[in-house]
Enzyme design. Structure first.
Site, PDB file in Angstrom:
ATOM      1  N   HIS A 186       0.810  -1.217   0.000  1.00 31.11           N
ATOM      2  CA  HIS A 186       0.000   0.000   0.000  1.00 31.11           C
ATOM      3  C   HIS A 186       0.841   1.263   0.000  1.00 31.11           C
ATOM      4  O   HIS A 186       0.426   2.285  -0.531  1.00 31.11           O
ATOM      5  CB  HIS A 186      -1.028  -0.027   1.128  1.00 31.11           C
ATOM      6  CG  HIS A 186      -2.189  -0.839   0.720  1.00 31.11           C
ATOM      7  ND1 HIS A 186      -3.171  -0.336  -0.093  1.00 31.11           N
ATOM      8  CD2 HIS A 186      -2.445  -2.140   0.876  1.00 31.11           C
ATOM      9  CE1 HIS A 186      -4.001  -1.301  -0.380  1.00 31.11           C
ATOM     10  NE2 HIS A 186      -3.596  -2.410   0.199  1.00 31.11           N
ATOM     11  N   ARG A 325     -14.575  -1.049  -8.046  1.00 29.93           N
ATOM     12  CA  ARG A 325     -14.427  -2.345  -7.378  1.00 29.93           C
ATOM     13  C   ARG A 325     -15.211  -2.300  -6.075  1.00 29.93           C
ATOM     14  O   ARG A 325     -15.025  -1.387  -5.268  1.00 29.93           O
ATOM     15  CB  ARG A 325     -12.963  -2.622  -7.066  1.00 29.93           C
ATOM     16  CG  ARG A 325     -12.818  -3.869  -6.193  1.00 29.93           C
ATOM     17  CD  ARG A 325     -11.405  -4.242  -5.970  1.00 29.93           C
ATOM     18  NE  ARG A 325     -10.760  -3.403  -4.989  1.00 29.93           N
ATOM     19  CZ  ARG A 325      -9.460  -3.439  -4.748  1.00 29.93           C
ATOM     20  NH1 ARG A 325      -8.689  -4.261  -5.429  1.00 29.93           N
ATOM     21  NH2 ARG A 325      -8.924  -2.667  -3.835  1.00 29.93           N
ATOM     22  N   GLU A 415      -7.191 -12.300  -9.490  1.00 21.87           N
ATOM     23  CA  GLU A 415      -6.145 -12.083  -8.485  1.00 21.87           C
ATOM     24  C   GLU A 415      -5.684 -13.407  -7.875  1.00 21.87           C
ATOM     25  O   GLU A 415      -4.778 -13.438  -7.058  1.00 21.87           O
ATOM     26  CB  GLU A 415      -6.689 -11.215  -7.342  1.00 21.87           C
ATOM     27  CG  GLU A 415      -7.254  -9.897  -7.799  1.00 21.87           C
ATOM     28  CD  GLU A 415      -7.648  -9.007  -6.642  1.00 21.87           C
ATOM     29  OE1 GLU A 415      -6.829  -8.179  -6.228  1.00 21.87           O
ATOM     30  OE2 GLU A 415      -8.794  -9.135  -6.162  1.00 21.87           O
ATOM     31  N   ASN A 438      -1.150  -7.462  -8.304  1.00 21.73           N
ATOM     32  CA  ASN A 438      -0.503  -7.408  -6.978  1.00 21.73           C
ATOM     33  C   ASN A 438      -0.822  -8.676  -6.196  1.00 21.73           C
ATOM     34  O   ASN A 438       0.059  -9.374  -5.708  1.00 21.73           O
ATOM     35  CB  ASN A 438      -1.000  -6.198  -6.176  1.00 21.73           C
ATOM     36  CG  ASN A 438      -0.889  -4.910  -6.948  1.00 21.73           C
ATOM     37  OD1 ASN A 438      -0.089  -4.822  -7.869  1.00 21.73           O
ATOM     38  ND2 ASN A 438      -1.684  -3.922  -6.592  1.00 21.73           N
ATOM     39  N   ASP A 439      -2.116  -8.951  -6.071  1.00 20.40           N
ATOM     40  CA  ASP A 439      -2.492 -10.170  -5.357  1.00 20.40           C
ATOM     41  C   ASP A 439      -2.177 -11.409  -6.183  1.00 20.40           C
ATOM     42  O   ASP A 439      -1.834 -12.454  -5.628  1.00 20.40           O
ATOM     43  CB  ASP A 439      -3.979 -10.131  -4.977  1.00 20.40           C
ATOM     44  CG  ASP A 439      -4.186  -9.358  -3.679  1.00 20.40           C
ATOM     45  OD1 ASP A 439      -3.430  -9.630  -2.727  1.00 20.40           O
ATOM     46  OD2 ASP A 439      -5.056  -8.487  -3.628  1.00 20.40           O
ATOM     47  N   ARG A 449       2.648  -9.861   0.195  1.00 18.47           N
ATOM     48  CA  ARG A 449       3.002  -8.609  -0.480  1.00 18.47           C
ATOM     49  C   ARG A 449       3.503  -7.542   0.485  1.00 18.47           C
ATOM     50  O   ARG A 449       4.030  -6.520   0.071  1.00 18.47           O
ATOM     51  CB  ARG A 449       1.821  -8.092  -1.320  1.00 18.47           C
ATOM     52  CG  ARG A 449       0.593  -7.793  -0.519  1.00 18.47           C
ATOM     53  CD  ARG A 449      -0.620  -7.596  -1.393  1.00 18.47           C
ATOM     54  NE  ARG A 449      -0.749  -6.255  -1.909  1.00 18.47           N
ATOM     55  CZ  ARG A 449      -1.824  -5.793  -2.528  1.00 18.47           C
ATOM     56  NH1 ARG A 449      -2.856  -6.599  -2.755  1.00 18.47           N
ATOM     57  NH2 ARG A 449      -1.892  -4.577  -2.965  1.00 18.47           N
ATOM     58  N   CYS A 486      -5.081  -3.833 -13.694  1.00 17.71           N
ATOM     59  CA  CYS A 486      -5.193  -2.682 -12.778  1.00 17.71           C
ATOM     60  C   CYS A 486      -4.237  -2.820 -11.609  1.00 17.71           C
ATOM     61  O   CYS A 486      -4.254  -2.001 -10.704  1.00 17.71           O
ATOM     62  CB  CYS A 486      -6.623  -2.515 -12.286  1.00 17.71           C
ATOM     63  SG  CYS A 486      -7.161  -3.868 -11.248  1.00 17.71           S
TER      64      CYS A 486
HETATM   65  C1  PEP Z   1      -4.307  -6.111  -7.034  1.00 11.76           C
HETATM   66  O1  PEP Z   1      -4.317  -6.978  -6.160  1.00 11.76           O
HETATM   67  O2  PEP Z   1      -3.529  -6.129  -8.026  1.00 11.76           O
HETATM   68  C2  PEP Z   1      -5.216  -4.962  -6.940  1.00 11.76           C
HETATM   69  C3  PEP Z   1      -5.319  -4.112  -7.935  1.00 11.76           C
HETATM   70  O3  PEP Z   1      -5.907  -4.798  -5.786  1.00 11.76           O
HETATM   71  P1  PEP Z   1      -5.265  -4.239  -4.406  1.00 11.76           P
HETATM   72  O4  PEP Z   1      -3.873  -3.797  -4.703  1.00 11.76           O
HETATM   73  O5  PEP Z   1      -6.138  -3.149  -3.946  1.00 11.76           O
HETATM   74  O6  PEP Z   1      -5.334  -5.469  -3.552  1.00 11.76           O
HETATM   75 MG    MG Z   2      -6.000  -7.067  -4.786  1.00  8.41          MG
END
Ligand code: PEP
Ligand code: MG
Length: 556
Positions: A186, A325, A415, A438-439, A449, A486
C-alpha cells in the site's frame, strides 16, 4: 558523509528533504511500583505532559482551521478533563508511574465511553490518540502516527497501512521510504496515487536519523544520505528535465501503429480525480472503494455518503469508463466490523468477495448506492468483484448486481491463479476481466506482499505471472470480452509494452505513471510488443525477462 542505501524504486521521480519517521503505536508502559515519596514528582510530570499535549493540539488546530480545528480543540479538552486527571493522580498516589497512571486512567475512561452508545463510542479513537500523545511525551518517544510537521518532509516508516496514510497531508509529503513492503504494497500504491517518489524494502530505513537530509530516487531505488549541494542540484535538474518531457505527452494510449490501449487511473475516491484528469486518464480502471470505509472501521459508511463519493468520481468522466471495485476488506485491508479477528492466515481467509457474500447487506447497499450515483449520467459504469476464485463466485456476484438493479457491466478481478487458469469459465458469468497483478503475484508465489524480504517474488516481471496474464487475456479474446490490468504492473512503462503484447486491452495505474506509460507505449508497434512479450515469457527469471524485452525493443 554521502552514503547510498538501495531499496526497490516503486514510484518515479526524485524527492529531496529531511527525514521524518512515522511514529509507531505507543507501547504499554511497565506496571512497576514507584516509591510513595516519588508520587508528587510523577504527578507533576503527568500534569506537565497533559498541558503540553493540550497546548500542542490547540496550536495545531489554529493552524489547520475549519473542521479540523474543532476536532483538535475537543481533543485538547479531553486531555484536560478534571475527572480524568484526578484519576491519574489517584493512581500515581498508590504507586503508578506518570505514564502508567495516564495509561490506566484513560483505559478506564475508554471502557466507559465504548459502552455509552454510538456517539460516545465514536470518540474512542480520539481518546486513544490523546492518551498515546501524553504517554509518548512522558516516555520521550516520537508521537505516534503521522509526523507533526509544518515543513515538507520525506516520510520514513516500517510500512504504511491504508488507515495511517488517510491522515497524511499530501502537501507536506515529498516522498516515502519504507523498510518493509514490496512493489505492490500500500505504501507503493499510495505514493503513485499521490504522485510522489517512493522506495520500499530498504534495509535500515527505520534506523536513519530523524532530520537527515536524503535524496530519494523512486526509479532506481537509491536513497542518498546527506547528498552534497552539487549532487542535489544535479538530481533536481535531471528530474525537472524528465518531467517537462513527459508533460508534453498527451492523447489516448496507443502503440506507434495505432493499436489502442486505453490508459486509465486507479483512484481511492474523489480526491484522486484531479490528478487523473491532469495526467490525461481516459477513465478509471480501478476505484478502490475501501478507502471510503476507512474513516470509521467500526461500521459501513451510510448509503448517502457512498452515493455522494461515487457520484463525484462518476461525474468527472462524462462518456468515460469508470470501473468500480466493490469493497475489498480483509487481509491487508481489515475492517473491524467485517474482518474476522482470529483467522490464522487472513490473506487466505474470508476477504474480498468472500466477505461480501457473507454480508450481503453491505454488498447490496454498495451496489444500490452505485446505481443511484450513476442515475442520469452518461458515464460507462462497470462494477467488479475482488478475489473471485471460480465460476460460482462470479455467478453469485453477477446475481447480486442484477438483484440490485444495477445498469452496468459486471466483471471479475483475476487475483487468484485459479481465476486466471479458468478464466473462460468465469467469463461465462461476467462481461470483463481485470487482472489484479498485486495479489496475483502474492498468491502465485506464496509471497506476502507486505514483506520487504520477498520483494523479488513480488516482481511483476516474473515469467510465471506473465503466463497467467497471458492465460486470462487469451480467454478474454476468445470470448470477445475485455481484459485489463489494474495492478501495479501496469505502471511500469516497459512492462506495459509487454502486457500489451500479451493481449491486455487496457492499463490502469496511479495517475502520475500515465505519462510515462503513454510515451513508452507510443514508441513501439503492436508486433514489437508481441515479440517483447514472447521474449519475456521465454525467460527464467524476472531480471532475465526484463532484459530480454529490453533487448528485443532496442535491437529493432
Ligand atoms: C491487485 O491486487 O492487483 C489490486 C489491484 O488490488 P489491491 O492492490 O487493492 O489489492
Ligand atoms: Mg488485490
Amino acid at each position: 558523509m554521502e552514503k547510498t542505501l538501495r531499496g526497490v524504486g516503486v514510484s518515479h521521480g526524485v524527492a529531496i528533504g529531511q527525514v521524518r519517521h512515522m511514529g509507531t503505536a505507543v507501547l504499554e508502559p511497565p506496571a512497576t511500583q514507584i516509591p510513595t515519596e516519588d508520587a508528587p514528582r510523577e504527578q507533576a510530570r503527568a500534569q506537565a505532559a497533559v498541558e503540553a499535549v493540550a497546548a500542542d493540539l490547540v496550536a495545531r488546530g489554529n493552524l489547520a482551521g475549519g473542521e479540523a480545528q474543532a476536532v483538535l480543540e475537543a481533543q485538547a479538552l479531553m486531555a484536560q478533563d478534571p475527572e480524568l486527571m484526578a484519576d491519574v493522580s489517584r493512581r500515581i498516589a498508590v504507586g503508578s508511574s506518570a505514564e502508567r497512571g495516564v495509561y490506566d486512567a484513560f483505559a478506564a475512561y475508554r471502557a466507559l465511553l465504548a459502552s455509552a452508545g454510538e456517539y460516545l463510542a465514536g470518540r474512542v479513537a480520539d481518546l486513544d490518540d490523546v492518551r498515546n500523545r501524553i504517554v509518548a511525551r512522558l516516555l520521550g518517544v516520537p508521537m505516534p502516527g503521522v509526523p507533526d510537521s509544518d515543513e515538507p518532509y520525506v516520510l520514513f516508516a516500517r510500512d504504511l497501512a491504508p488507515a495511517d496514510t488517510a491522515l497524511l497531508d499530501p502537501t507536506l509529503v515529498l516522498g516515502f521510504v519504507t523498510e518493509e513492503g514490496g512493489p505492490t504494497s500500500h505504501s507503493a500504491i499510495l505514493a503513485r496515487a499521490m504522485g510522489v517518489p517512493a522506495v520500499v524494502a530498504l534495509p535500515g530505513a527505520i534506523e536513519v536519523a530523524e532530520g537527515t537530509v536524503v535524496a530519494v530516487d523512486g526509479s532506481s531505488g537509491d536513497v542518498l544520505l546527506e547528498p552534497s549541494q552539487e549532487k542535489q542540484d544535479e538530481l533536481r535538474a535531471a528530474a525537472a528535465a524528465r518531467k517537462a518531457a513527459l508533460a508534453a505527452s498527451s492523447g489516448p494510449g496507443q502503440t506507434s501503429d495505432g493499436h489502442r490501449v486505453p490508459l486509465l487511473a486507479n483512484v481511492g475516491g474523489p480526491a484522486d480525480v484531479p490528478a487523473a484528469l491532469e495526467n490525461g486518464a481516459e477513465g478509471v480502471g480501478l476505484f478502490r472503494t475501501e478507502f471510503l470505509f476507512l474513516d470509521d472501521s467500526a461500521k459501513a459508511p451510510s448509503a448517502e455518503k457512498q452515493v455522494e463519493a461515487y457520484r463525484k468520481v462518476l461525474e468527472a468522466f462524462p462518456e468515460g469508463r469508470v470501473v468500480v471495485r466493490v469493497l475489498d476488506a480483509g487481509a491487508d485491508k481489515p475492517l473491524d466490523f467485517l474482518t474476522p479477528a482470529d483467522e490464522p492466515n487472513p490473506a487466505l481467509g474470508v476477504r474480498g468477495l468472500r466477505t461480501l457474500l457473507e454480508h450481503p447487506e453491505v454488498l447490496r447497499t454498495q451496489l444500490r448506492s452505485l446505481a443511484k450515483a450513476a442515475e442520469g449520467l452518461p458515464v460507462h459504469l462497470e462494477v467488479m468483484a475482488p478475489m473471485v476464485a471460480d465460476r460460482k463466485d462470479a455467478k453469485d456476484f453477477a446475481a447480486a448486481c442484477r438483484e440490485a438493479g444495477l445498469d452496468a457491466k459486471f466483471g471479475a478481478m483475476v487475483e487468484i491463479p485459479s481465476a486466471a487458469l479458468r478464466a473462460r469459465s468465469i467469463l461465462q458469468e461476467v462481461e470483463f476481466l481485470s487482472l489484479g497483478t498485486n495479489d496475483l503475484a502474492q498468491y502465485t508465489f506464496a509471497a506476502d506482499r507486505q514483506v520487504g524480504a520477498l520483494a523479488r517474488l513480488q516482481d511483476p516481471w516474473q515469467p510465471a505471472l506473465l503466463d497467467l496474464v497471458a492465460a486470462a487475456a487469451d480467454a478474454a479474446r476468445v470470448s470477445g470480452k475485455s481484459c485489463g490490468v489494474c495492478g501495479e504492473a501496469a505502471a511500469d512503462p516497459l512492462l506495459a509494452v509487454v502486457l500489451t503484447g500479451l493481449g491486455v486491452t487496457s492499463l490502469s495505474m496511479g495517475a502520475a505513471s500515465i505519462p510515462y506509460v503513454r510515451t513508452t507505449l507510443a514508441k513501439y508497434t503492436l508486433a514489437q510488443c508481441r515479440r517483447a512479450a514472447e521474449a519475456a515469457r521465454a525467460a527464467d527469471s524476472a531480471e532475465e525477462a526484463r532484459a530480454a524485452a529490453q533487448q528485443v525493443l532496442s535491437g529493432e
